[in-house]
Design a protein around this motif. Structure first.
Motif, short mmCIF file in Angstrom:
data_model
loop_
_atom_site.label_atom_id
_atom_site.label_comp_id
_atom_site.label_asym_id
_atom_site.label_seq_id
_atom_site.Cartn_x
_atom_site.Cartn_y
_atom_site.Cartn_z
N SER A 178 -25.27 -18.17 12.24
CA SER A 178 -24.42 -17.74 11.13
C SER A 178 -23.09 -18.49 11.15
CB SER A 178 -24.15 -16.23 11.22
OG SER A 178 -25.35 -15.51 11.20
N PRO A 179 -22.66 -19.00 10.00
CA PRO A 179 -21.34 -19.64 9.93
C PRO A 179 -20.23 -18.61 10.03
CG PRO A 179 -22.33 -19.53 7.75
CD PRO A 179 -23.37 -19.03 8.70
N VAL A 180 -19.10 -19.04 10.57
CA VAL A 180 -17.96 -18.14 10.70
C VAL A 180 -16.89 -18.45 9.67
CG1 VAL A 180 -16.73 -19.58 12.39
CG2 VAL A 180 -16.40 -17.09 12.39
N THR A 181 -16.88 -19.66 9.14
CA THR A 181 -15.91 -20.04 8.12
C THR A 181 -16.44 -21.27 7.40
OG1 THR A 181 -13.57 -20.52 7.71
CG2 THR A 181 -14.56 -21.52 9.67
N PHE A 182 -15.64 -21.80 6.48
CA PHE A 182 -16.06 -22.97 5.71
C PHE A 182 -14.83 -23.72 5.24
CE2 PHE A 182 -15.26 -19.81 2.48
CZ PHE A 182 -14.68 -20.53 1.45
N TYR A 183 -15.06 -24.92 4.77
CA TYR A 183 -14.02 -25.65 4.06
C TYR A 183 -14.69 -26.45 2.96
CZ TYR A 183 -15.29 -29.98 6.54
OH TYR A 183 -15.96 -31.07 7.02
N ARG A 196 -7.82 -2.47 -1.12
CA ARG A 196 -8.77 -3.36 -0.45
C ARG A 196 -8.08 -4.17 0.63
NH1 ARG A 196 -10.81 -6.50 -4.71
NH2 ARG A 196 -8.99 -7.83 -4.47
N PRO A 197 -8.52 -4.05 1.88
CA PRO A 197 -7.91 -4.86 2.95
C PRO A 197 -8.38 -6.30 2.87
CG PRO A 197 -9.69 -3.52 3.84
CD PRO A 197 -9.56 -3.14 2.38
N GLU A 198 -7.49 -7.20 3.20
CA GLU A 198 -7.82 -8.63 3.25
C GLU A 198 -7.74 -9.09 4.70
OE1 GLU A 198 -8.87 -10.40 0.87
OE2 GLU A 198 -8.35 -9.31 -0.95
N PRO A 199 -8.28 -10.27 5.00
CA PRO A 199 -8.06 -10.82 6.34
C PRO A 199 -6.57 -10.86 6.65
CG PRO A 199 -9.69 -12.11 5.17
CD PRO A 199 -9.15 -11.12 4.17
N HIS A 257 -8.99 -13.02 13.29
CA HIS A 257 -10.08 -12.56 12.42
C HIS A 257 -11.26 -12.06 13.24
CE1 HIS A 257 -12.99 -12.40 9.19
NE2 HIS A 257 -13.74 -13.31 9.78
N LEU A 258 -11.54 -12.70 14.37
CA LEU A 258 -12.65 -12.31 15.23
C LEU A 258 -12.33 -11.11 16.10
CD1 LEU A 258 -13.86 -15.84 16.41
CD2 LEU A 258 -14.89 -14.39 14.65
N GLY A 259 -11.07 -10.67 16.09
CA GLY A 259 -10.69 -9.53 16.92
C GLY A 259 -10.36 -9.90 18.35
N THR A 268 -21.80 -11.02 5.36
CA THR A 268 -22.05 -9.80 6.13
C THR A 268 -21.09 -9.69 7.30
OG1 THR A 268 -24.38 -9.74 5.50
CG2 THR A 268 -23.77 -8.57 7.51
N GLN A 269 -20.91 -10.77 8.03
CA GLN A 269 -20.01 -10.72 9.18
C GLN A 269 -18.57 -10.50 8.75
OE1 GLN A 269 -20.48 -14.01 11.88
NE2 GLN A 269 -22.63 -13.53 12.32
N ARG A 270 -18.19 -11.10 7.65
CA ARG A 270 -16.82 -10.91 7.16
C ARG A 270 -16.58 -9.44 6.80
NH1 ARG A 270 -13.96 -10.60 2.44
NH2 ARG A 270 -11.94 -11.64 2.41
N ILE A 271 -17.54 -8.83 6.11
CA ILE A 271 -17.40 -7.43 5.73
C ILE A 271 -17.32 -6.54 6.96
CG2 ILE A 271 -18.64 -5.49 4.67
CD1 ILE A 271 -19.55 -7.41 2.49
N GLU A 272 -18.17 -6.79 7.94
CA GLU A 272 -18.16 -5.97 9.15
C GLU A 272 -16.84 -6.09 9.88
OE1 GLU A 272 -20.40 -3.80 10.03
OE2 GLU A 272 -21.68 -4.30 8.32
N ARG A 273 -16.26 -7.27 9.94
CA ARG A 273 -14.99 -7.43 10.64
C ARG A 273 -13.85 -6.76 9.89
NH1 ARG A 273 -17.10 -13.37 11.91
NH2 ARG A 273 -17.90 -12.99 14.01
#
Length: 359
Positions: free
Chosen positions: A128-133, A231-234, A60-62, A185-190
């Motif tokens: 900024s958080p990168v993920t959650f649970y 629409r692309p997904e992760p 996900h982070l590339g 925002t970070q998710r959309i950019e990635r």
């Protein structure tokens, strides 16, 4: 990772990202007659010394390049990519450290501050958080990259001690919480980084708008259906549990007026560009090739000028941590190069903002 190691880690990370970019560029130009040898994601994770969640986060982070599976199956990893990562001088600890996530308590300990101060920094948008649970009470628990926290400590040591600046205090007292917004925002950019297809990129922008806002910007129902289809997904999809999927669906939606407006503007610009490349399919169309999205491996900088990404406006910046907590208005001259400045009434009309304001 300690704060003292952050600078060295950043230098190594830049080199690793360059290597990943080279692998992706090669994959984009590989002849179909000579496909690169690949391995399954599970085997790649094992060879790289990563747990499955860490591996998926790295993708996900590339940090790890993947290739589409045969027949649209699960993604696979080029063997050359695995070899490149294993040859890195810091392997295996270096890659694992770059995807290590921490919660509030561990993140605060890493920065040497109280958990309450860490929470204030996160709510103010400093980290900024990168993920959650979801915990057992179905409350969102944000996770942060330890590597990014260490880098932040190097960049902003003055915010880790002493009195909180007035601007930040005013924001927090007003109830500001930018954790979901920064994650979004970070998710959309990635996701945008993973595709160069103009309709797919517009679809990514559309994910931040609720159905009412989306219908106002995209009035054609067939275009809305096409956005949903392309629409692309992760790479590895959404969280598995129903509760996590529902929570992600809520967190993905812009919920502040300035962010909603910026998303609508970017979607409008993206749609203009996508329509210029090809129209969305409508009933009776039989030109499937004309409406098919570009391959997932395509990267924006490697595309022809006709398929270059549409200009985008950056989302509003977080409130400055200074003596004033007033949200600055974007400068009038701040607009993408090469985009004709629309009249105010025309742009608001196209965004549907005028109709919403009138109501």
């Amino acid at each position: 990772m300690t704060v003292k190691e952050a600078t060295r880690a950043q230098a190594g990370g830049a080199q690793q990202l360059r290597g990943t970019d080279e692998i992706r560029d090669e994959a984009a130009h590989t002849s179909p007659e000579a496909p690169a040898a690949t391995v399954a994601a599970g085997r790649a994770a094992q060879e790289l010394g990563l747990r499955r969640g860490e591996f998926e986060l790295a993708v996900h982070l590339g940090l790890i390049a993947v290739a589409a599976g045969p027949g649209g199956g699960r993604p696979r990893v080029p063997e050359r990519e695995v070899a490149r990562l294993r040859e890195d001088p810091g392997f295996p600890d270096g890659l694992a450290e770059r995807v290590r996530t921490v919660g509030t308590a561990e993140g605060a300990a890493l920065l040497g501050i109280a958990a309450a101060r860490f929470t204030r920094l996160a709510r103010a948008g400093c980290v900024s958080p990168v993920t959650f649970y979801l915990n057992r009470y179905r409350a969102v628990v944000w996770l942060y990259l330890a590597d990014e926290l260490a880098s932040y400590a190097v960049r902003e040591p003055e915010l880790l001690a002493g009195r909180t600046p007035l601007g930040m205090r005013t924001m927090l007292e007003a109830g500001t919480d930018r954790r979901a917004r920064n994650w979004r925002t970070q998710r959309i950019e990635r996701l945008l980084d993973r595709t160069g297809d103009p309709w797919a990129r517009a679809a990514v922008e559309a994910t931040a708008l609720d159905p009412a806002h989306l219908a106002e910007v995209v009035e054609d129902p067939y275009e809305r259906a096409y956005l949903a289809r392309v629409r692309p997904e992760p790479v590895f999809g959404r969280p598995g549990s129903v509760a996590a999927r529902e929570t992600m669906g809520e967190l993905m939606l812009a919920d502040e007026p300035d962010e909603i407006l910026w998303r609508r503007i970017n979607l409008t610009l993206g749609l203009d560009h996508a329509r210029g490349v090809r129209p969305a399919p409508h009933p009776g169309d039989d030109h499937e090739a004309r409406t098919a999205p570009a391959p997932p491996s395509a990267r924006p900088h490697a595309l022809s000028p006709a398929l270059s990404p549409a200009p985008r406006l950056a989302p509003p910046r977080p409130l400055p941590v200074v003596e004033s907590a007033t949200l600055p208005s974007p400068p009038a001259e701040h607009r993408p190069t090469g985009v004709r400045k629309p009249g105010r009434k025309r742009l608001l009309t196209r965004l549907g903002w005028g109709r919403r304001s009138d109501g």
